[in-house]
Enzyme design. Structure first.
Site, mmCIF file in Angstrom:
data_model
loop_
_atom_site.group_PDB
_atom_site.id
_atom_site.type_symbol
_atom_site.label_atom_id
_atom_site.label_comp_id
_atom_site.label_asym_id
_atom_site.label_seq_id
_atom_site.Cartn_x
_atom_site.Cartn_y
_atom_site.Cartn_z
ATOM 1 C CG HIS A 43 12.512 62.535 105.912
ATOM 2 N ND1 HIS A 43 13.661 63.012 106.488
ATOM 3 C CD2 HIS A 43 12.793 61.276 105.507
ATOM 4 C CE1 HIS A 43 14.590 62.068 106.413
ATOM 5 N NE2 HIS A 43 14.088 61.014 105.824
ATOM 6 C CD GLU B 118 4.694 57.090 98.656
ATOM 7 O OE1 GLU B 118 5.618 57.036 97.833
ATOM 8 O OE2 GLU B 118 4.388 58.133 99.262
ATOM 9 N N GLY C 187 6.292 49.191 90.523
ATOM 10 C CA GLY C 187 5.785 48.991 89.164
ATOM 11 C C GLY C 187 6.775 48.284 88.256
ATOM 12 N N GLY D 69 8.138 52.859 89.225
ATOM 13 C CA GLY D 69 9.071 52.936 90.336
ATOM 14 C C GLY D 69 9.444 51.529 90.763
ATOM 15 N N GLY E 183 2.827 52.866 86.426
ATOM 16 C CA GLY E 183 3.921 53.316 87.276
ATOM 17 C C GLY E 183 5.132 52.415 87.124
ATOM 18 N NE ARG F 20 12.539 58.378 107.476
ATOM 19 C CZ ARG F 20 12.582 57.903 106.243
ATOM 20 N NH1 ARG F 20 11.483 57.811 105.528
ATOM 21 N NH2 ARG F 20 13.721 57.525 105.715
ATOM 22 C CB SER G 256 20.030 60.106 103.410
ATOM 23 O OG SER G 256 19.937 58.856 104.045
#
Lengths: 646, 254
Positions: A267, A433, A46, A43, A41, A338, A285
């Site tokens: 969300h 995550e 990673g 992201g 990964g 959220r 957002s």
């Protein structure tokens, strides 16, 4: 509890990480050169881990399924990244960020992990600025901040509505630099499909080269999983189409515990579903809630007129608007966390006040902000988000309010890790995550970026030494070891089996059906009956899939359908475990809303007597139920209270 | 949301190419009942669903975030990179931009630097090599002074951000008759050169990235401006002037 070694250091909360670092083993530069690490990964977690480990001197091989590390889905994070800098002089501190995160997560995360996260948050901002991340600035040249949900201070750093993109470009730059220097070997368009464990230790992975279709073996002294979340179990989510849970799931099948899989974040502000052809959902957002006001009409006749198109939203007078977040939560208003905002939207829509044809949408209105600040200020803050909205929804949000509705966004659950971010399989680490550790039952906005980078830049590079120090005398594992041969054979057989079903229905058909089951029964609102049914429904669908899916082409070629089929095969099993975990947790907390456990005014009702634990699921055999182990959550510093944002 | 209609019939001329060595050809398909609220890829999903059910090979195309930021998607649609709308990627293109019965031609990026791998998928690894040559600030993790230690003028940060928005999709190269990567390189050089953190090695960076670009066989820039016109993030060719300036300084230093 001998099975669980969470390795949380003793001592006062504020000293734990400092003390722990002092006690961690360190590998000498000469020995680092002899050690190989696989990172899956690219992201924020990673990429930051890969570059940092390579800078230290380890030999790193990094994998991503995309054609470039820069495309990992961290890139899509919009609003910002939190840090306890207190640049605004609004009485922020490491302790306040820690408390907000613990409370936001509804007291279902580990104190020590969260405190460490808050502690290293400030280093991240320094690091990113040094890499050339163009954060927003005040006219005096200092960094600007904005507010996010679940907090009463302004601690969110941002780069317009593209903060994730800019942070990822920073980490990608650092990673690319190491690739150029030859310290990281980068395998793009490669997907991890199995973990190789030798003598109980993670020693490598099996990956499919997505260009040639070849199944390949890779060995190392340690494996780091940084593959993000499994939100795509729901088919419709804000995740990228390729984001998947297979690396986590294959690790689970090799013995790694999966924790809190039912903790999913929904969300509140996404563009609503347009119809059956929908393939994914787009986030707007959370930062928009700084200046946007959420409302639905007070009167049912206005709802009906809106649905018929007889009236524009802007024509409904202020006195006929129900600003339900401000009404229900005067202290936090539009900036409640959220999970709270999502449920409040659902409550209004379930009551019939949804503002579009499907009845599943509420308004997010900038009229007031434009009046207060002027259009140019609003444009400077949110211009790219407004443009994105207009392209998708074909409505100009400067003139009419946005329509929004909750959508699956993030998974708080993931691989169980100890304080060193190591799973229960020695040598297997999980960061970002992909692990479960920091966000409890609900993640606060702008904290995913913080955690991904905290793990990759400032935690793993220290803690991995504790394990690797014991490996310096061991040669790189041989890929001809029987465990590699067997794992490769297993992957190939799984793939061939899918191709050879030669059924009638495409992979997407099954994925969409799974998504419906999950959304309706393991989604925003859950109960015992629904989740029990979901397990049954998923089993039936899974069995139908293995009989009737059609995967065209061959394994040994560029074949996007086999990629999807392998992922969806895992989604059935992940979905089932999510429902099982949700069933077991007979309380409401954060994003996990059990209808059986609700306060008088409809909020989540925790039950700390039974719920103060992290679930650890252990895979048994294919047809044997997984075993649940519980890690008790011990709060030494925080007093548990009913969360209130009123 | 705007009200969606149904496009009853569309004709698609799609480039099909089994492998890099295959010659490739256009294949015509028809597709029914596409919602105008669907994205272009949701339309292609429908086509593929139909092809698979009929026992045909689905069309391979690159896509991932489907919200215009990852830069994975490509496609020439009716002769334009990312299709007929401006300032968007293909995944943000919606079917309301097309008419009932319209013929839509879909091709991969056409550039020697981006060879076709299969159908509509191209290999953009050349961009990776350019970034690896110098598209970063050479700092390691840790040992960094406080983020507010070096003030940066508001406008400099904003101008840097304008350039930093590049998503690396390759539309600039695909749009250029010379297949030049100048806008891509210039965006990165400008993003970093405009900030004090990146200024230190600005000339070295420009030189290394340009050398790599030339080595990889991208064409020269002849200032046609086609790249800017097709960039989904609206990155300005003014950045190319800045790159040339940095490059010139590097030459003088040699």
């Amino acid at each position: 509890m001998s099975q669980i070694q969470s390795n949380i250091p003793s001592g006062p909360l504020t000293e734990k990480w400092t003390q722990h670092k002092a006690n961690l083993k360190v590998v000498s530069p000469a020995n680092k050169r002899k050690l190989d690490v696989i990172v899956v990964g690219t992201g924020l977690a990673g990429a930051s881990a890969s570059s940092s480990l390579a800078e230290l001197g380890y030999n790193v091989t990094t994998f991503c399924y995309q054609d470039s590390p820069r495309r990992a889905h961290s890139v899509a994070a919009q609003g910002g990244i939190n840090a306890a800098k207190n640049y605004q002089n609004d009485n922020d501190s490491v302790y306040r960020l820690f408390m907000d995160t613990i409370k936001g997560g509804d007291y279902r995360s580990r104190e020590a992990n969260v405190y460490r996260l808050a502690e290293v948050s400030n280093l991240i901002i320094d690091q990113c600025v040094a890499q050339g991340v163009p954060f927003a600035r005040e006219y005096g040249g200092l960094l600007d901040n904005r507010s996010f949900g679940g907090s009463l201070v302004s601690r969110t750093f941002y780069a317009r509505g593209q903060t994730g993109q800019q942070l990822l470009i920073g980490a990608y730059g650092a990673l690319s630099r190491q690739v150029g220097l030859g310290t990281v070997k980068l395998e793009t368009r490669h997907e991890m499909l199995d973990l190789v464990v030798i003598d109980g230790v993670a020693r490598g992975i099996i990956a499919r080269d997505m260009v040639t279709g070849e199944i390949k073996r890779y060995s190392a002294h340690a494996v780091v999983i940084a593959t993000g979340g499994y939100g795509n179990v729901f088919f419709l989510s804000t995740n990228a189409m390729g984001s998947n849970g297979s690396a986590m799931w294959q690790a689970y099948k090799k013995g790694a515990y999966v924790s809190n899989p039912s903790f999913v974040q929904i969300h509140p502000t996404c563009i609503p579903v347009h119809g059956d052809q929908q393939s994914k959902l787009t986030l707007m957002s959370e930062s928009l809630r700084n200046d946007g006001r959420v409302w639905v009409p007070k009167k049912m006749e206005d709802v009906e007129r809106l649905r018929k198109g007889a009236v524009k939203p802007s024509q409904i007078p202020d006195e006929d608007r129900d600003f339900y977040l401000e009404r229900r939560y005067p202290t936090y208003g539009n900036l409640v966390p959220r999970d709270v905002a999502s449920r409040a939207a659902k409550e209004r829509c379930d009551a019939g006040f949804g503002v579009n044809e499907t009845g599943k949408a509420v308004f997010l209105d900038f009229k007031y902000a434009i009046k207060r600040l002027g259009k140019s200020v609003v444009e400077a803050r949110y211009g790219n988000l407004f443009q994105m909205y207009e392209k998708i929804a074909d409505v100009n949000p400067y003139e009419e309010p946005m329509q929004i509705y909750p959508a699956i966004h993030y998974t708080m659950g993931g691989l169980w890790v100890d304080y060193n971010l190591m799973t229960n399989i020695p040598g297997l680490f999980a960061i970002g995550e992909a692990n479960f550790s920091d966000h409890g039952a609900n993640r606060l906005g702008a904290s995913a970026l913080m955690q991904g980078l905290a793990d990759g830049y400032f935690v793993l590079p220290y803690t991995i030494g504790e394990f690797l120090a014991g490996e310096i005398m061991k040669p790189k594992p041989d890929v001809n070891h029987e465990a590699f041969v067997a794992a490769e054979k297993d992957v190939l057989e799984r793939a061939e089996k899918l191709i050879n079903i030669k059924g009638e229905l495409p992979v997407d058909h099954f994925h969409k059906e799974l998504g419906k089951i999950m959304w309706n029964k393991v989604g925003m609102s859950r109960n015992e009956k629904g989740m029990t049914e979901a397990i049954d429904d998923i089993k039936k669908l899974k069995s139908e899939f293995w009989k009737n899916v059609r995967v065209p082409g061959k394994v040994g070629e560029l074949n996007q359908e086999i990629e999807k089929a392998m992922r969806v095969a895992d989604y059935f099993e992940i979905g089932e475990l999510m429902a099982l975990d949700g069933l077991e947790r007979n309380e409401s907390c954060g994003g996990h809303f059990r209808e059986e456990s609700v306060t008088e005014d409809g909020e989540t009702l925790r039950n700390d007597e039974i719920g103060c634990y992290v679930s650890l699921w252990q895979h048994k055999d294919v047809n044997v139920a997984p075993q649940l182990i519980k890690e008790p959550l011990i709060f030494e510093n925080v007093e548990l209270s009913q969360r209130s944002y009123k | 949301m705007a009200t969606d209609n149904i496009l009853k019939n569309l004709i698609l001329k799609v480039w099909r190419q089994a492998s890099p060595k295959d010659k490739g050809k256009f294949v015509t398909y028809t597709i029914q009942n596409v919602s105008t609220g669907s994205s272009f890829f949701e339309m292609l999903d429908l086509l593929n669903d139909d092809l698979i059910r009929k026992g045909d090979e689905p069309v391979a195309f690159d896509h991932d975030c489907r919200e215009g930021i990852c830069g994975t998607c490509s496609l020439f649609i009716n002769g334009k990179p990312h299709g007929p709308d401006n300032l968007i990627t293909t995944c943000q293109l919606h079917m309301r931009k097309f008419k009932e019965g319209e013929t839509i031609t879909i091709e991969p990026w056409r550039s020697a630097a981006f060879p076709v791998m299969k159908d509509l998928i191209v290999d953009r690894n050349a961009f990776e090599k350019i970034i690896q040559a110098g598209g970063f600030v050479s700092v390691n993790t840790g040992g960094i002074p406080d983020a507010n230690a070096i003030p940066i003028a508001h406008d400099a940060a904003e101008e840097s951000m304008d350039a930093a928005q590049c998503i690396g999709c390759g539309a600039c190269v695909a749009a250029c008759k010379n297949a030049s990567a100048m806008l891509f390189v210039a965006a990165k050089v400008s993003h970093l050169a405009l900030l004090p953190q990146g200024k230190t090695e600005a000339t070295r960076r420009a030189k290394a990235m340009v050398a790599k670009m030339d080595e990889l066989g991208f064409g020269n820039c002849t200032n046609t401006g086609a790249c800017e016109a097709e960039c989904p993030k609206g990155i300005s060719i003014a950045n190319i002037a800045r790159l040339n300036r940095e490059f010139l300084v590097a030459k003088f230093q040699d």
